[in-house]
Design an enzyme around this catalytic site. Structure first.
Site, PDB file in Angstrom:
ATOM      1  N   HIS A   1       2.942   7.023  -6.720  1.00  0.00           N
ATOM      2  CA  HIS A   1       2.085   8.162  -7.062  1.00  0.00           C
ATOM      3  C   HIS A   1       2.946   9.428  -7.109  1.00  0.00           C
ATOM      4  O   HIS A   1       2.774  10.291  -7.976  1.00  0.00           O
ATOM      5  CB  HIS A   1       0.968   8.303  -6.034  1.00  0.00           C
ATOM      6  CG  HIS A   1      -0.230   9.033  -6.545  1.00  0.00           C
ATOM      7  ND1 HIS A   1      -1.451   9.007  -5.913  1.00  0.00           N
ATOM      8  CD2 HIS A   1      -0.422   9.827  -7.627  1.00  0.00           C
ATOM      9  CE1 HIS A   1      -2.327   9.739  -6.583  1.00  0.00           C
ATOM     10  NE2 HIS A   1      -1.719  10.250  -7.619  1.00  0.00           N
TER      11      HIS A   1
ATOM     12  N   HIS B   1       1.823   4.836  -2.670  1.00  0.00           N
ATOM     13  CA  HIS B   1       1.982   6.275  -2.485  1.00  0.00           C
ATOM     14  C   HIS B   1       3.330   6.750  -3.044  1.00  0.00           C
ATOM     15  O   HIS B   1       3.428   7.830  -3.627  1.00  0.00           O
ATOM     16  CB  HIS B   1       1.891   6.632  -1.000  1.00  0.00           C
ATOM     17  CG  HIS B   1       0.529   6.506  -0.415  1.00  0.00           C
ATOM     18  ND1 HIS B   1      -0.595   7.052  -0.998  1.00  0.00           N
ATOM     19  CD2 HIS B   1       0.101   5.896   0.730  1.00  0.00           C
ATOM     20  CE1 HIS B   1      -1.649   6.793  -0.239  1.00  0.00           C
ATOM     21  NE2 HIS B   1      -1.259   6.082   0.807  1.00  0.00           N
TER      22      HIS B   1
ATOM     23  N   HIS C   1       0.837  -1.200   0.000  1.00  0.00           N
ATOM     24  CA  HIS C   1       0.000   0.000   0.000  1.00  0.00           C
ATOM     25  C   HIS C   1       0.877   1.257   0.000  1.00  0.00           C
ATOM     26  O   HIS C   1       0.685   2.162  -0.823  1.00  0.00           O
ATOM     27  CB  HIS C   1      -0.900  -0.021   1.237  1.00  0.00           C
ATOM     28  CG  HIS C   1      -1.694   1.231   1.450  1.00  0.00           C
ATOM     29  ND1 HIS C   1      -3.040   1.297   1.187  1.00  0.00           N
ATOM     30  CD2 HIS C   1      -1.343   2.469   1.896  1.00  0.00           C
ATOM     31  CE1 HIS C   1      -3.479   2.521   1.458  1.00  0.00           C
ATOM     32  NE2 HIS C   1      -2.456   3.245   1.896  1.00  0.00           N
TER      33      HIS C   1
ATOM     34  N   TYR D   1     -10.932   6.934   3.925  1.00  0.00           N
ATOM     35  CA  TYR D   1     -10.403   5.580   3.740  1.00  0.00           C
ATOM     36  C   TYR D   1     -11.484   4.652   3.176  1.00  0.00           C
ATOM     37  O   TYR D   1     -11.238   3.864   2.259  1.00  0.00           O
ATOM     38  CB  TYR D   1      -9.883   5.024   5.072  1.00  0.00           C
ATOM     39  CG  TYR D   1      -8.547   5.582   5.497  1.00  0.00           C
ATOM     40  CD1 TYR D   1      -7.365   5.107   4.935  1.00  0.00           C
ATOM     41  CD2 TYR D   1      -8.450   6.573   6.456  1.00  0.00           C
ATOM     42  CE1 TYR D   1      -6.137   5.601   5.319  1.00  0.00           C
ATOM     43  CE2 TYR D   1      -7.224   7.076   6.853  1.00  0.00           C
ATOM     44  CZ  TYR D   1      -6.071   6.588   6.285  1.00  0.00           C
ATOM     45  OH  TYR D   1      -4.850   7.089   6.663  1.00  0.00           O
TER      46      TYR D   1
END
Length: 682
Positions: free
Chosen positions: A475, A472, A468, A609
């Site tokens: 990204h 990020h 996960h 979330y």
């Protein structure tokens, strides 16, 4: 021959004095730039003289201040942490002042008017228009249309709020409490976990000190057979930051005043105005709807686990009062998985040595997104354990293929940030000369360290978290915006988690699990039957899990929509948890003091979330499910989601990626449909 990156990596050798002096110089330089913009004649205000100048000054300040404040989260040197904390305090205070400059706001308004009157608006790119709109909106949301006295009050409130939140965060990072148990009280914990605790002898008795850091305390929640041990651990963990309780009360009260001054019904309405969901009422409706759907599932989960508890207490001769407590949840959740799936978390962990998982995950990302990592062994870092990488387009042979830098700081140490998170320390953007400024991202985690008996091993949960967080990182690395303001994860807060949540699905795919696993003794991957059990376990007790998430989100939105002052937030925390999460709390503990999100940028935003899960499920089911490792699908994801960052509306990126409007069907099928499949197979 090794190609040198076109942009050198930063040095991490600052002194405490330098952290403060560089920050102060950065503030002075930014203020001078704002003074120049504010001093323009109205006729001279245009896109270049105002909006480009603002973007340039903001970017220079961000790239100066962000890496310096990072020291407070990772440095082992108290002087550096304190200096970084003080530097961030200076930056936040200045940011409040800067956001309240009426003269700069007037320059923005004049420039916008001139651009549109001159006909130049149509010649701006979509991202340039977005920059203008966002910079003007910043001023109106900052209250610059208010009368002088109200603006002055607003500035004071924002500064005060900034300090309160900073102190809350500092207490979080500096928390170093322990709770001590005898070996008998720790009965049930794996021996390798117990051997990792600090042992003391007190009055001739061995005591083991357990910190409240995740790798230490969570095994107590999951494995300790004695319910009193789990209760003590839970109540200690919940109470470890009681010092933050008055700070949160103060923050909520200040936010209520800010919303009122700005003319918003609630602080939640103010916060959500610039998000996908748009207002606080929509958040409450979303959470109520989700809770309604999940509650029957959660109630069935609770009945199942309570029956397991009753059976175990009967065999052990322990009293049973018919209640299911918060300290029962993780323990019986594990027991249920082991009993129904014969799935032992400790056995699964043996297949995920850090030394294998981390490079394999990096390899998966490299193949999927057509990039390559090159470790920089002689680079400057803030700690010897930190790994540094330069990142390149796969197949590139010269400097034009450079993407940026990535740091991995994976292991716990004293005074380090205690969870897993990614800091986008430097953004990517186009420089004035047309060349590129490249991004830099740091992933901070707290993976278990090796013990004398075993190498460093990761729970499957740790693997999911790592996957996960690397989402990020990418990204940030693969965003290609013109302006730093829109780079990477600078998207609406209720979308920021969606790309990374989508990527968690890889950790439940059989061929990916096989690829990233290797038993620390035999080097064999997870066997097919263990993979099948692990996948089935994904939705076991997911009702209770998601009701817990809804509790956090409901607490967050309630304190930011209620008008009631001097509310007892400890009572609200415990009452709302019992009502929503379906677990009893025992004595009321000040757990809200441990709720870091509520002062760390997710205030009135924790719902995001769950909200973003809708988009994550849709993206995965629509594009990736058929072939999760397909580089062509990875390229589509990179070009239509990652590349744009926040440079366009998130819904536009989703439509582009999906080829249609996003919807809830995939979410309902994946979450609720899979629950039925999992239950049916058990």
């Amino acid at each position: 021959m090794t190609v040198q990156p076109p942009q050198p990596a930063p040095k991490w050798d600052h002194t405490a004095e330098q952290i403060l002096s560089i920050t102060k110089d950065g503030i002075a330089a930014h203020k001078a730039a704002m003074d120049a913009i504010a001093g323009l004649d109205a006729a001279a205000a245009n896109f270049e003289s105002v909006f480009l100048a603002l973007a340039k000054a903001d970017t220079l300040f961000e790239t100066t201040a962000e890496p310096l404040s990072f020291y407070q989260n990772v440095s082992t040197v108290k002087e550096l942490r304190d200096a970084a904390n003080e530097a961030e305090s200076l930056t936040r205070n200045y940011g409040v002042e800067d956001s309240m400059r009426l003269d700069v706001f007037h320059a923005k308004a004049a420039a916008e008017k001139n651009i549109k009157a001159s006909g130049k608006w149509d010649s701006l790119s979509a991202e340039e228009k977005r920059l203008v709109e966002k910079l003007v909106l910043d001023g109106t949301r900052a209250g610059l249309a208010l009368p002088d006295d109200k603006r002055t009050k607003l500035t004071e409130l924002k500064k005060e709020l900034s300090q309160v939140c900073l102190e809350f965060s500092k207490n979080f990072n500096e928390e170093n409490g322990v709770i001590s148990f005898t070996e008998e009280e720790l009965d049930g914990l794996p021996s390798d976990v117990i051997s990792g605790y600090t042992k003391r002898v007190v009055d001739g008795k061995d005591l083991y000190d357990v910190t409240y850091k995740t790798p230490d305390i969570f095994p107590v929640f999951k494995y300790a057979k004695n319910p009193t041990t789990r209760q003590r651990a839970q109540e200690g963990h919940e109470s470890r930051l009681e010092i933050n309780v008055p700070l949160l009360d103060k923050a909520i009260a200040i936010r209520r005043q800010i919303a009122s001054l700005l003319g918003y019904k609630t602080y939640a309405d103010y916060i959500t105005e610039v998000k996908m969901i748009k207002n606080g009422d929509n958040v409450s409706k979303f959470l109520d709807k989700l809770e309604q759907k999940l509650r029957p599932v959660g109630e069935k989960d609770r009945e199942t686990l309570l029956a397991l508890k009753k059976e175990e207490h009967g065999v052990a001769g322990l009293p049973f009062d018919g209640e299911f407590y918060i300290w029962d949840y993780r323990y019986y959740d594990r027991k249920f998985v082991e009993k129904t799936l014969d799935l032992d978390d400790a056995v699964v962990k043996e297949y995920f040595p850090v030394s294998v998982v981390v490079p394999t995950i990096l390899s998966i990302y490299q193949d999927l997104l057509s990039v390559r990592f090159e470790e920089v062994t002689d680079g400057s870092t803030w700690h010897p354990e930190v790994q540094m990488f330069s990142v390149w387009q796969k197949g590139s042979t010269d400097a034009s293929g450079f993407i940026g830098y990535c740091y991995l700081d994976l292991y716990p140490r004293a005074s380090k940030y205690s969870h897993a998170a990614v800091w986008p320390l430097l953004p990517g953007f186009d420089k004035e000369d047309g060349t590129r400024h490249f991004p830099l991202a740091a992933m901070v985690a707290n993976l278990a360290k090796p013990t004398p008996e075993k190498p460093a091993l990761m729970r499957h949960d740790d693997v999911v978290t790592f996957f996960h967080e690397m989402g990020h990182v990418f990204h940030g690395l693969l965003s290609r915006t013109k302006f730093a303001r829109f780079h990477g994860t600078s998207v609406a807060r209720d979308f920021v988690e969606a790309p990374s949540q989508m990527l968690e699905n890889w950790c439940w795919e059989p061929k990916v699990l096989e690829k990233m696993s290797s038993h620390y003794q035999t080097q064999k991957p997870l066997p097919a039957e263990l993979i099948e059990k692990l996948i089935k376990s994904r939705y076991v007790n997911v009702g209770l899990f998601n009701l817990r998430q809804i509790f956090f989100a409901k607490f967050d939105i309630k304190v930011h929509t209620d008008s009631e002052e001097n509310a007892n937030l400890t009572a609200l925390w415990n009452d709302l948890r019992e009502a929503t999460s379906l677990v009893k709390a025992g004595k009321p503990c000040p757990g809200q003091g441990t709720f870091g999100h509520i002062t760390g940028g997710y205030e009135a935003g924790y719902y995001g979330y769950l909200y973003s899960l809708v988009f994550a499920a849709d993206m995965y089911a629509t594009v990736f499910k058929a072939d999760p490792l397909d580089p062509a699908r990875g390229k589509r994801y990179q070009e239509k989601i990652l590349a744009f960052g926040g440079a366009r509306e998130e819904l536009d990126s989703l439509r582009d990626f999906l080829g249609r409007e996003p919807d809830e069907e995939a979410f309902i099928k994946e979450i609720f449909g899979a629950i039925g499949e999992a239950k049916a197979s058990l």
